[in-house]
Every structure is written in structure tokens, then in C-alpha cells.
Design a protein around this motif. Structure first.
Motif, mmCIF file in Angstrom:
data_model
loop_
_atom_site.group_PDB
_atom_site.id
_atom_site.type_symbol
_atom_site.label_atom_id
_atom_site.label_comp_id
_atom_site.label_asym_id
_atom_site.label_seq_id
_atom_site.Cartn_x
_atom_site.Cartn_y
_atom_site.Cartn_z
ATOM 1 N N ASN A 2 0.827 -1.201 0.000
ATOM 2 C CA ASN A 2 0.000 0.000 0.000
ATOM 3 C C ASN A 2 0.865 1.256 0.000
ATOM 4 O O ASN A 2 2.048 1.234 0.335
ATOM 5 N N THR A 3 0.236 2.367 -0.357
ATOM 6 C CA THR A 3 0.921 3.656 -0.295
ATOM 7 C C THR A 3 0.302 4.510 0.804
ATOM 8 O O THR A 3 -0.890 4.424 1.084
ATOM 9 N N ILE A 4 1.166 5.315 1.435
ATOM 10 C CA ILE A 4 0.717 6.250 2.472
ATOM 11 C C ILE A 4 1.174 7.635 2.052
ATOM 12 O O ILE A 4 2.367 7.864 1.822
ATOM 13 N N ALA A 5 0.256 8.545 1.903
ATOM 14 C CA ALA A 5 0.593 9.901 1.478
ATOM 15 C C ALA A 5 1.445 10.591 2.533
ATOM 16 O O ALA A 5 1.201 10.465 3.738
ATOM 17 N N THR A 6 2.455 11.301 2.081
ATOM 18 C CA THR A 6 3.323 12.037 2.995
ATOM 19 C C THR A 6 2.522 13.034 3.830
ATOM 20 O O THR A 6 2.842 13.301 4.998
ATOM 21 N N SER A 7 1.452 13.559 3.243
ATOM 22 C CA SER A 7 0.620 14.532 3.957
ATOM 23 C C SER A 7 -0.073 13.918 5.175
ATOM 24 O O SER A 7 -0.511 14.633 6.082
ATOM 25 N N GLN A 8 -0.176 12.590 5.233
ATOM 26 C CA GLN A 8 -0.808 11.916 6.370
ATOM 27 C C GLN A 8 0.154 11.704 7.539
ATOM 28 O O GLN A 8 -0.272 11.338 8.637
ATOM 29 N N LEU A 9 1.427 11.895 7.302
ATOM 30 C CA LEU A 9 2.426 11.613 8.328
ATOM 31 C C LEU A 9 2.515 12.748 9.327
ATOM 32 O O LEU A 9 2.389 13.914 8.980
ATOM 33 N N SER A 10 2.752 12.402 10.581
ATOM 34 C CA SER A 10 2.939 13.416 11.621
ATOM 35 C C SER A 10 3.947 12.913 12.643
ATOM 36 O O SER A 10 4.167 11.709 12.811
ATOM 37 N N GLU A 11 4.565 13.847 13.324
ATOM 38 C CA GLU A 11 5.624 13.528 14.280
ATOM 39 C C GLU A 11 5.091 12.620 15.397
ATOM 40 O O GLU A 11 4.001 12.828 15.929
ATOM 41 N N GLY A 12 5.871 11.581 15.753
ATOM 42 C CA GLY A 12 5.518 10.683 16.840
ATOM 43 C C GLY A 12 4.675 9.495 16.440
ATOM 44 O O GLY A 12 4.434 8.595 17.242
ATOM 45 N N ILE A 13 4.204 9.471 15.191
ATOM 46 C CA ILE A 13 3.382 8.372 14.698
ATOM 47 C C ILE A 13 4.283 7.191 14.296
ATOM 48 O O ILE A 13 5.394 7.372 13.810
ATOM 49 N N TYR A 14 3.778 5.958 14.493
ATOM 50 C CA TYR A 14 4.479 4.752 14.086
ATOM 51 C C TYR A 14 3.771 4.134 12.886
ATOM 52 O O TYR A 14 2.604 4.427 12.619
ATOM 53 N N ILE A 15 4.485 3.273 12.167
ATOM 54 C CA ILE A 15 3.886 2.474 11.098
ATOM 55 C C ILE A 15 4.060 1.015 11.497
ATOM 56 O O ILE A 15 5.156 0.590 11.874
ATOM 57 N N THR A 16 2.999 0.233 11.443
ATOM 58 C CA THR A 16 3.006 -1.118 12.024
ATOM 59 C C THR A 16 3.888 -2.113 11.285
ATOM 60 O O THR A 16 4.222 -3.162 11.817
ATOM 61 N N ARG A 17 4.250 -1.816 10.041
ATOM 62 C CA ARG A 17 5.181 -2.668 9.279
ATOM 63 C C ARG A 17 6.286 -1.799 8.692
ATOM 64 O O ARG A 17 6.189 -0.570 8.704
ATOM 65 N N GLU A 18 7.319 -2.437 8.164
ATOM 66 C CA GLU A 18 8.408 -1.672 7.579
ATOM 67 C C GLU A 18 7.891 -0.727 6.492
ATOM 68 O O GLU A 18 7.006 -1.084 5.720
ATOM 69 N N ALA A 19 8.460 0.481 6.461
ATOM 70 C CA ALA A 19 8.066 1.465 5.449
ATOM 71 C C ALA A 19 9.223 1.626 4.463
ATOM 72 O O ALA A 19 10.394 1.612 4.846
ATOM 73 N N PHE A 20 8.859 1.794 3.187
ATOM 74 C CA PHE A 20 9.859 1.877 2.134
ATOM 75 C C PHE A 20 9.702 3.184 1.367
ATOM 76 O O PHE A 20 8.600 3.675 1.130
ATOM 77 N N LEU A 21 10.850 3.730 0.964
ATOM 78 C CA LEU A 21 10.825 4.929 0.141
ATOM 79 C C LEU A 21 10.419 4.579 -1.291
ATOM 80 O O LEU A 21 9.701 5.304 -1.953
ATOM 81 N N ASP A 22 10.943 3.445 -1.776
ATOM 82 C CA ASP A 22 10.539 2.907 -3.064
ATOM 83 C C ASP A 22 10.769 1.411 -3.011
ATOM 84 O O ASP A 22 10.821 0.828 -1.936
ATOM 85 N N GLU A 23 10.946 0.771 -4.153
ATOM 86 C CA GLU A 23 11.055 -0.682 -4.172
ATOM 87 C C GLU A 23 12.298 -1.187 -3.445
ATOM 88 O O GLU A 23 12.350 -2.329 -3.006
ATOM 89 N N LYS A 24 13.336 -0.349 -3.306
ATOM 90 C CA LYS A 24 14.601 -0.843 -2.768
ATOM 91 C C LYS A 24 14.953 -0.304 -1.391
ATOM 92 O O LYS A 24 15.645 -0.962 -0.633
ATOM 93 N N TYR A 25 14.523 0.904 -1.078
ATOM 94 C CA TYR A 25 15.060 1.588 0.097
ATOM 95 C C TYR A 25 14.147 1.516 1.312
ATOM 96 O O TYR A 25 13.031 2.027 1.300
ATOM 97 N N ILE A 26 14.652 0.883 2.364
ATOM 98 C CA ILE A 26 13.942 0.853 3.634
ATOM 99 C C ILE A 26 14.037 2.237 4.267
ATOM 100 O O ILE A 26 15.113 2.806 4.396
#
Length: 387
Positions: A2-26
Motif C-alpha cells: 500500500n501507499t501512504i501519502a506524505t501529507s498523512q504523516l505526523s511527528e511521533g506516529i508509528y507504522i506497524t510494518r516496515e516502510a519503504f521509500l521505493d522498491e529498494k530503500y527501507i
């Protein structure tokens, strides 16, 4: 994923699984919260979204696993610039150590007439291992430097690196890569038996002097045979100046008579020579080198070898300083297989030419970041000074 819009991100929030910048970069693991600096960098470098199979949450997941292990996947691509300088320094130290060995090797031969074959084998094996571990840095051939009084020493080590990298692209087994690296290291050992004013001279050589220089492959062949090097290594040295159209020397061999090591060495030696500074010119950028080599396809150089070199270096080799369509200036840090015109780059300046602090990594396949040109030597010098 899935994709998560950068606009949804806020300081102190966690993501329940690993997040990737693109197909290669953690980018982020589940136990680490988003911070303000990271969100600002994503916005600054126009990453509208990130990818993850997880969800946003206020607390870290229980028993969250660490980041997924991915080949060649450094943590947080936008922080690449922070690590790049340190890794290049490590590569320079390793290169300097190999340079020191080569200098001692040639010096010992000149003084005592001895070549220690087992020692050479072990050192080339170590160089191959270093190349596998730090490929992105040891293949920045124009950037490699070290202290030596004789350019042949520097040329020998660089040729060995380029030859083994090319051979690896051709899927040669390890023992043959070590043989190829040995040919690269020793391909001009015959040259040091000649007066230094011939090969160190900046002037135009007389015909008689050129003829003397052209004897170095034969001298090298005889030296290696004297020390019982395998025949294929000796032939690689003998044929390192043979052109596939029969115009080379010393035997004017046609393509079907030149060994594979000889064909690889001719192209690798040319690459290494052009990538190194000389008293009469600075080092030539990798893109110009590749274009020059390609003009000699099927005349000077074997097409299969050149295709392997493109697979290794692309048309914009490691360490090439480039201009992007976006106006940014960048340095090539990695090659994308099958995409000779679209290397991975580390951005160094904004479109106005101001050095950027974060130095993010980006692909150049996107039209916005297509490579449009290569910086001149003067532009590279100014950029390095600014960095």
C-alpha cells in the motif's frame, strides 16, 4: 504494497510494518517513530508517498520485527549523503594499500629480479573481495588516488579493478577473475624494463622510441614465463595491445586469435588510462571514456567486452558528475542493470547550484530527473570545492 501519502504523516506516529521509500530503500522500521526532520526531508525532496503493508498507529507494534533484509538496501535513501563520504574514505584506504603493494612488487622486481607468484595471487584475491564489498566506491576510478612516484603502479591497480569488474559482468568464475586481475596488475611489467623517459615523457616520441615502447608486451610475456605463471595469464599480458581488426601490436592478431584476457585487457587498460590524470591533462570523466571506447567497437575493442563494460559501468559510470533535467547536479553512485542511460545518482546541488545538506538519492529514469549532461572538469572542481 500500500501507499501512504506524505501529507498523512505526523511527528511521533508509528507504522506497524516496515516502510519503504521505493522498491529498494527501507525508510523506517516499526519500532521507530516518525520525526519532524524525516517528514520535512520527504516534503523537501518531493516524495508524495511512501510504501508499506502496515498502518499508521500511535504506539509501536508489540514484538515488532526489525527492518526486512534486502540486498543493497541502505536505510533511508535520503540520508545516503551522510554515509557516502565515509564509505569513499574506506575505499580510498583500501585502494592505497593495494597501490602500496604494487609499488613494492615492482620495486622488488627491479632491485632483485624476483616475482612472488603466491603473494600476487593472494593480493589479487583480496582486491577482488574488496571490489565485491565496496563496488560502488572502488569503481569510481577517476576518484581513486594515492601516493606513488610512478603512474604505471597506479595504472596497474586500476586496470586490475576494471578488468575484474568487467569479467564479473561476463559471469566468469572466481578463479578466472583472479587470473584476469593478475593480468591487469602485471600487463605493463615489461614497461618498467624500459628507460623511464620513454613512458613518463610528455613529449611526442620519435618513431624509434615508439617502437621500443611497443616491445613491452613481449618483455612482460617473457618475464612471466620465467616465473612459471599460467600460460593464459602470460598470453593476456602479451596480447593486451592487440586490436580486434588486426591493427594492434606486437603480433597484429585478428579477433579470432586474441585470447579473452587480451580482449578484456585492451579495453580495461584504456579505461583506466583515460580515467587517471596525466601531467598534460586531468582525469577524463567516465561518460566520455565510454563514448570513446564505443567508437572503437569491432576495430580496437571486442563488442562482447564493451557490452559487459556497459553492464558494469553504464554509459554514466560510477563517480561521474552529471546535470539533471530538473537543474540539480549530482554524482552517479550506482548502476541499474539494463538501464545504461539511467543510473542512480546522489543529488549534490539544487537547481540554482547551491549545495544541499541532505544529498538524497534518486533514480534518473523519471523524466524530471533524466541525465542531460556531464559536468566539465572546471565545473567538477568548483563543485568539489563547494562541497
Amino acid at each position: 504494497m500500500n501507499t501512504i501519502a506524505t501529507s498523512q504523516l505526523s511527528e511521533g506516529i508509528y507504522i506497524t510494518r516496515e516502510a519503504f521509500l521505493d522498491e529498494k530503500y527501507i525508510l523506517l522500521s516499526p519500532e521507530i517513530p516518525l520525526d519532524k526532520a524525516l517528514i520535512e526531508r520527504l516534503e523537501q525532496w518531493h516524495f508524495p508517498e511512501i510504501r508499506s503493508e502496515g498502518d499508521l498507529t500511535d504506539a509501536p507494534s508489540q514484538g515488532a520485527a526489525g527492518p526486512v533484509a534486502m540486498e543493497d538496501a541502505p536505510l533511508a535513501a535520503i540520508d545516503h549523503g551522510r554515509r557516502d563520504g565515509k564509505e569513499m574514505q574506506k575505499a580510498q584506504k583500501k585502494y592505497a594499500a593495494h597501490l602500496h603493494f604494487a609499488e613494492q612488487l615492482f620495486g622488488h622486481y627491479l632491485q632483485n629480479g624476483i616475482l612472488q607468484t603466491n603473494q600476487i595471487h593472494d593480493k589479487i584475491k583480496l582486491l577482488l573481495e574488496d571490489l565485491k564489498n565496496q563496488k560502488q566506491y572502488l569503481l569510481r576510478i577517476p576518484e581513486l588516488s594515492g601516493v606513488t612516484v610512478n603512474y604505471i603502479v597506479d595504472h596497474a591497480v586500476k586496470t586490475s579493478i576494471v578488468a575484474m569488474a568487467t569479467g564479473a559482468s561476463m559471469k566468469l568464475p572466481t578463479h578466472r577473475l583472479i587470473e584476469l586481475g593478475t593480468v591487469g596488475l602485471l600487463h605493463e611489467i615489461g614497461m618498467i624494463r624500459l628507460p623511464s623517459q620513454l613512458y613518463m615523457s610528455n613529449r611526442e616520441l620519435a618513431p624509434r622510441e615508439k617502437k621500443a615502447i611497443s616491445t613491452h608486451p613481449v618483455l612482460g610475456f617473457k618475464i612471466l614465463r620465467q616465473f612459471d605463471f599460467p600460460l593464459q595469464i602470460c598470453l593476456g599480458v602479451l596480447e593486451c595491445r592487440e586490436n580486434v581488426d588486426g591493427s594492434g601490436y606486437p603480433r597484429n592478431l585478428p579477433a579470432n586469435k586474441i585470447s579473452l584476457y587480451g580482449k578484456i585487457m585492451n579495453a580495461a587498460s584504456t579505461f583506466a588510462a583515460m580515467a587517471s590524470p596525466r601531467p598534460y591533462r586531468p582525469a577524463i570523466d567516465g561518460h566520455t571514456i565510454m563514448k570513446t571506447l564505443l567508437t572503437g567497437v569491432n576495430t580496437s575493442y571486442d563488442n562482447t567486452v564493451l557490452q559487459a563494460m556497459i553492464g558494469t559501468f553504464s554509459l554514466f559510470p560510477y563517480g561521474t558528475y552529471v546535470q539533471l533535467a530538473s537543474g540539480h547536479r549530482a554524482i552517479v553512485i550506482d548502476i541499474t542493470p539494463g538501464k545504461a542511460r539511467a543510473p542512480k545518482v546522489q543529488i549534490l546541488t539544487d537547481p540554482k547550484g547551491t549545495v544541499v545538506r541532505e544529498q538524497p538519492v534518486t533514480e534518473t529514469e523519471n523524466e524530471q530527473y533524466t541525465v542531460t549532461g556531464v559536468l566539465s572538469h572546471q565545473e567538477v572542481t568548483r563543485l568539489k570545492n563547494a562541497l
